[in-house]
Motif scaffolding. Structure first.
Motif, PDB file in Angstrom:
ATOM      1  N   GLY A 193       4.180  25.517   9.808  1.00 33.84           N
ATOM      2  CA  GLY A 193       4.599  26.850  10.233  1.00 33.84           C
ATOM      3  C   GLY A 193       5.757  27.339   9.400  1.00 33.84           C
ATOM      4  N   GLY A 194       6.659  28.058  10.049  1.00 32.03           N
ATOM      5  CA  GLY A 194       7.845  28.564   9.368  1.00 32.03           C
ATOM      6  C   GLY A 194       9.084  27.756   9.656  1.00 32.03           C
ATOM      7  N   GLY A 195       8.949  26.652  10.409  1.00 28.61           N
ATOM      8  CA  GLY A 195      10.091  25.818  10.744  1.00 28.61           C
ATOM      9  C   GLY A 195      10.642  26.161  12.114  1.00 28.61           C
ATOM     10  N   ILE A 196      11.729  25.519  12.473  1.00 31.83           N
ATOM     11  CA  ILE A 196      12.406  25.739  13.748  1.00 31.83           C
ATOM     12  C   ILE A 196      13.640  26.590  13.484  1.00 31.83           C
ATOM     13  CG2 ILE A 196      13.605  24.635  15.663  1.00 31.83           C
ATOM     14  CD1 ILE A 196      11.849  22.147  15.077  1.00 31.83           C
ATOM     15  N   LEU A 197      13.703  27.740  14.128  1.00 28.69           N
ATOM     16  CA  LEU A 197      14.802  28.685  13.924  1.00 28.69           C
ATOM     17  C   LEU A 197      15.685  28.701  15.156  1.00 28.69           C
ATOM     18  CD1 LEU A 197      16.166  30.913  12.253  1.00 28.69           C
ATOM     19  CD2 LEU A 197      14.572  32.541  13.314  1.00 28.69           C
ATOM     20  N   LEU A 198      16.975  28.453  14.954  1.00 31.66           N
ATOM     21  CA  LEU A 198      17.952  28.505  16.042  1.00 31.66           C
ATOM     22  C   LEU A 198      18.695  29.827  15.928  1.00 31.66           C
ATOM     23  CD1 LEU A 198      19.313  24.849  15.833  1.00 31.66           C
ATOM     24  CD2 LEU A 198      17.227  25.709  16.921  1.00 31.66           C
ATOM     25  N   SER A 199      18.220  30.817  16.688  1.00 26.83           N
ATOM     26  CA  SER A 199      18.804  32.155  16.659  1.00 26.83           C
ATOM     27  C   SER A 199      19.773  32.275  17.828  1.00 26.83           C
ATOM     28  CB  SER A 199      17.704  33.207  16.759  1.00 26.83           C
ATOM     29  OG  SER A 199      18.244  34.507  16.677  1.00 26.83           O
ATOM     30  N   LYS A 200      20.937  31.683  17.644  1.00 23.45           N
ATOM     31  CA  LYS A 200      21.998  31.596  18.648  1.00 23.45           C
ATOM     32  C   LYS A 200      21.632  30.684  19.817  1.00 23.45           C
ATOM     33  CE  LYS A 200      23.823  36.196  17.598  1.00 23.45           C
ATOM     34  NZ  LYS A 200      24.227  37.504  18.129  1.00 23.45           N
ATOM     35  N   GLY A 201      20.528  29.956  19.692  1.00 20.71           N
ATOM     36  CA  GLY A 201      20.177  28.941  20.668  1.00 20.71           C
ATOM     37  C   GLY A 201      20.524  27.569  20.128  1.00 20.71           C
ATOM     38  N   ASN A 202      20.906  26.642  20.995  1.00 21.97           N
ATOM     39  CA  ASN A 202      21.411  25.337  20.569  1.00 21.97           C
ATOM     40  C   ASN A 202      20.778  24.215  21.376  1.00 21.97           C
ATOM     41  OD1 ASN A 202      23.731  26.245  18.680  1.00 21.97           O
ATOM     42  ND2 ASN A 202      24.062  27.442  20.548  1.00 21.97           N
ATOM     43  N   PRO A 203      19.535  23.862  21.048  1.00 26.78           N
ATOM     44  CA  PRO A 203      18.860  22.783  21.770  1.00 26.78           C
ATOM     45  C   PRO A 203      19.291  21.409  21.267  1.00 26.78           C
ATOM     46  CG  PRO A 203      17.452  23.576  20.034  1.00 26.78           C
ATOM     47  CD  PRO A 203      18.681  24.444  20.001  1.00 26.78           C
ATOM     48  N   PHE A 204      18.872  20.390  21.995  1.00 20.91           N
ATOM     49  CA  PHE A 204      18.954  19.012  21.529  1.00 20.91           C
ATOM     50  C   PHE A 204      17.630  18.700  20.854  1.00 20.91           C
ATOM     51  CE2 PHE A 204      18.549  14.360  22.976  1.00 20.91           C
ATOM     52  CZ  PHE A 204      19.196  13.887  21.849  1.00 20.91           C
ATOM     53  N   ILE A 205      17.661  18.349  19.555  1.00 21.43           N
ATOM     54  CA  ILE A 205      16.446  18.059  18.796  1.00 21.43           C
ATOM     55  C   ILE A 205      16.460  16.578  18.455  1.00 21.43           C
ATOM     56  CG2 ILE A 205      15.100  18.615  16.740  1.00 21.43           C
ATOM     57  CD1 ILE A 205      16.463  21.339  16.669  1.00 21.43           C
ATOM     58  N   ASN A 206      15.496  15.839  19.003  1.00 19.72           N
ATOM     59  CA  ASN A 206      15.549  14.386  18.926  1.00 19.72           C
ATOM     60  C   ASN A 206      14.141  13.788  18.818  1.00 19.72           C
ATOM     61  OD1 ASN A 206      16.968  11.772  19.215  1.00 19.72           O
ATOM     62  ND2 ASN A 206      15.928  11.667  21.202  1.00 19.72           N
ATOM     63  N   GLN A 207      14.020  12.749  18.001  1.00 15.74           N
ATOM     64  CA  GLN A 207      12.813  11.933  17.918  1.00 15.74           C
ATOM     65  C   GLN A 207      11.565  12.773  17.662  1.00 15.74           C
ATOM     66  OE1 GLN A 207      12.591   8.739  17.822  1.00 15.74           O
ATOM     67  NE2 GLN A 207      14.352   7.827  18.854  1.00 15.74           N
ATOM     68  N   SER A 208      11.681  13.758  16.791  1.00 14.53           N
ATOM     69  CA  SER A 208      10.548  14.629  16.494  1.00 14.53           C
ATOM     70  C   SER A 208      10.196  14.568  15.014  1.00 14.53           C
ATOM     71  CB  SER A 208      10.853  16.064  16.911  1.00 14.53           C
ATOM     72  OG  SER A 208      10.967  16.165  18.320  1.00 14.53           O
ATOM     73  N   THR A 209       8.986  15.006  14.695  1.00 14.89           N
ATOM     74  CA  THR A 209       8.527  15.106  13.320  1.00 14.89           C
ATOM     75  C   THR A 209       8.413  16.577  12.965  1.00 14.89           C
ATOM     76  OG1 THR A 209       7.312  13.022  13.451  1.00 14.89           O
ATOM     77  CG2 THR A 209       6.646  14.568  11.721  1.00 14.89           C
ATOM     78  N   ILE A 210       9.115  16.982  11.909  1.00 17.48           N
ATOM     79  CA  ILE A 210       9.189  18.389  11.519  1.00 17.48           C
ATOM     80  C   ILE A 210       8.828  18.455  10.042  1.00 17.48           C
ATOM     81  CG2 ILE A 210      10.714  20.404  11.366  1.00 17.48           C
ATOM     82  CD1 ILE A 210      12.427  18.819  13.574  1.00 17.48           C
ATOM     83  N   ARG A 211       7.646  19.023   9.728  1.00 18.75           N
ATOM     84  CA  ARG A 211       7.148  18.844   8.368  1.00 18.75           C
ATOM     85  C   ARG A 211       6.225  19.987   7.945  1.00 18.75           C
ATOM     86  NH1 ARG A 211       3.232  13.666   9.885  1.00 18.75           N
ATOM     87  NH2 ARG A 211       1.677  14.863  11.085  1.00 18.75           N
ATOM     88  N   TYR A 212       6.082  20.094   6.636  1.00 16.32           N
ATOM     89  CA  TYR A 212       5.129  21.005   5.989  1.00 16.32           C
ATOM     90  C   TYR A 212       5.329  22.463   6.402  1.00 16.32           C
ATOM     91  CZ  TYR A 212       2.723  16.630   4.886  1.00 16.32           C
ATOM     92  OH  TYR A 212       2.431  15.358   4.450  1.00 16.32           O
ATOM     93  N   HIS A 213       6.587  22.890   6.438  1.00 20.07           N
ATOM     94  CA  HIS A 213       6.869  24.287   6.784  1.00 20.07           C
ATOM     95  C   HIS A 213       7.143  25.113   5.535  1.00 20.07           C
ATOM     96  CE1 HIS A 213       6.805  23.708  11.082  1.00 20.07           C
ATOM     97  NE2 HIS A 213       7.535  22.615  10.937  1.00 20.07           N
TER      98      HIS A 213
END
Length: 401
Positions: free
Chosen positions: A32-52
């Motif tokens: 996709g286009g990736g993960i965008l944090l637009s003034k949001g602040n999650p906890f991002i853990n133990q994930s695979t984020i690829r091919y964006h």
């Protein structure tokens, strides 16, 4: 995926463990286009984020009215993302009170204009315990070819209180700063290995004359290559370089196989800058350490082991001050320096009239005074330069460094 301001920021307990709020965990996010944090602040853990087609994770703005969130990105695999004009794997802009923590991730094969693996702009960031490998800083030409135009193949860290700690930074590429392009802060305990810069700073690159205190200590800087200067380390500014192992690095065409250090006239608030207690061996370049100074701040080059390098030019260590500044501001003491391949182990190329260079109490691989004199390049070899004061000298290996 977009986390907007309307999402609930993640919160953490007194031990720093996730307690509540937005979370992205045990997920695969891809193509996709990736993960965008637009003034949001999650906890991002133990994930695979690829091919964006964009950064793997990116913050696009910062809300100065909400300065208290904490952002944690931990234990993820972030790979094969193309950040375009942003960082490749992670691209952050952060000026909150609390700290961003980027820890335990594997960040590989990403591309960004600057910061192939991580681009971090702001304050209060800790980048620790990550494996950052095979990323590139640059962009694609119209014909599809890739060009190394950017800074920080592994990390581009531009922040007032940045900490880059205990990472493995390997096989990254950039125009400048193949491994790390540093800013203000602390670079400690990292292994920076097999990185490449098409210009300067194969392992580490700093171009910051703002005068803020910066520290590069206790790192392994190994087998990096710069096509121009600073195979291991390239500095234009001021920084403390202490306790590092700097080995196997190469500056292909110019100065500083291990270290290229050009100090400006900025004031860092420090009375003394140090290049101390480093082990420097098996580096290759026109010279191994190159230093030019536009500063009254004292530089102490001391307690280093400079042995077994390959200077392809005449001088192993070349020290020079601008004529407006005195040679008394450079001290070269208590080093072991020998068997480095150049005609001269030490060259003082500061102009006549700037004062003798203090190079006392070094061990030159011999106790023979005439042999030591032949290892030193100064007024006796070129009357436009100042003298080197190399006596007294040590007669045996210095083991207390």
């Amino acid at each position: 995926i977009v986390f907007y301001d309307s999402s609930v920021d993640a919160s953490y307990d007194g031990n720093g463990d996730y307690a509540s709020g937005s979370i992205l965990e045990y997920c695969t996010v891809e193509y996709g286009g990736g993960i965008l944090l637009s003034k949001g602040n999650p906890f991002i853990n133990q994930s695979t984020i690829r091919y964006h087609s964009g950064s793997g994770i990116r913050t696009d703005s910062y809300d100065y009215n909400n300065s208290t969130p904490t952002l944690k990105i931990t234990n993820n695999t972030i790979s094969n993302n193309k950040g375009g004009s942003y960082g490749g794997g992670i691209s952050l802009y952060w000026y909150a009170v609390n700290t961003v923590i980027i820890s335990g991730n594997t960040i590989s094969n990403n591309v960004g204009s600057n910061g192939g693996g991580i681009k971090a702009d702001g304050s209060s960031m800790i980048i620790s315990g990550n494996t950052i490998e095979s990323n590139k800083a640059g962009d694609y030409e119209y014909n599809g070819n890739f060009s190394l135009r950017g800074e920080g193949g592994g990390i581009r860290a531009e922040g007032s209180s940045m900490q880059v700690l205990n990472n493995i930074i390997s096989g990254n590429q950039a125009q400048s700063g193949g491994g790390i392009k540093g800013g203000k802060g602390t670079i400690t305990g990292n292994t920076v290995i097999n990185n490449y810069a098409s210009s300067n700073g194969g392992g580490f690159y700093l171009d910051d004359t703002s005068g803020n205190t910066k520290i590069l200590n206790d790192n392994f800087i190994l087998n990096n290559t710069a096509n121009s200067s600073g195979g291991g380390i390239y500095i234009n500014g001021s920084i403390g370089i202490t306790g590092n192992v700097i080995a196997g690095n190469t500056s292909t065409n110019y100065d500083g196989g291990a270290i290229y250090y050009r100090r400006g006239s900025e004031s860092s608030g420090d009375d003394v800058h140090y290049v101390s207690a480093n082990t420097i061996f098996n580096n290759t370049g026109k010279n191994v350490i190159y230093h030019y100074c536009f500063s009254d701040v004292v530089l102490r080059v001391e307690n280093n082991v400079i042995v077994g390098n390959n200077a392809t030019g005449s001088y192993v260590v070349l020290l020079e001050n601008h004529p407006s500044y005195g040679n008394g501001n450079i001290l070269f003491n208590n080093n072991n320096i020998y068997d480095n391949g150049g005609t001269y182990e030490l060259s003082n190329q500061s102009a006549l009239g700037t004062g003798s260079l203090n190079a006392e109490s070094n061990y030159w691989g011999t106790s023979d005074a005439s042999a030591i004199a032949a290892k030193v390049h100064d007024w006796n070899d070129d009357s436009s330069f100042e003298f080197v004061d190399y006596t007294p000298h040590e007669t045996t290996l210095i083991t207390s460094n």
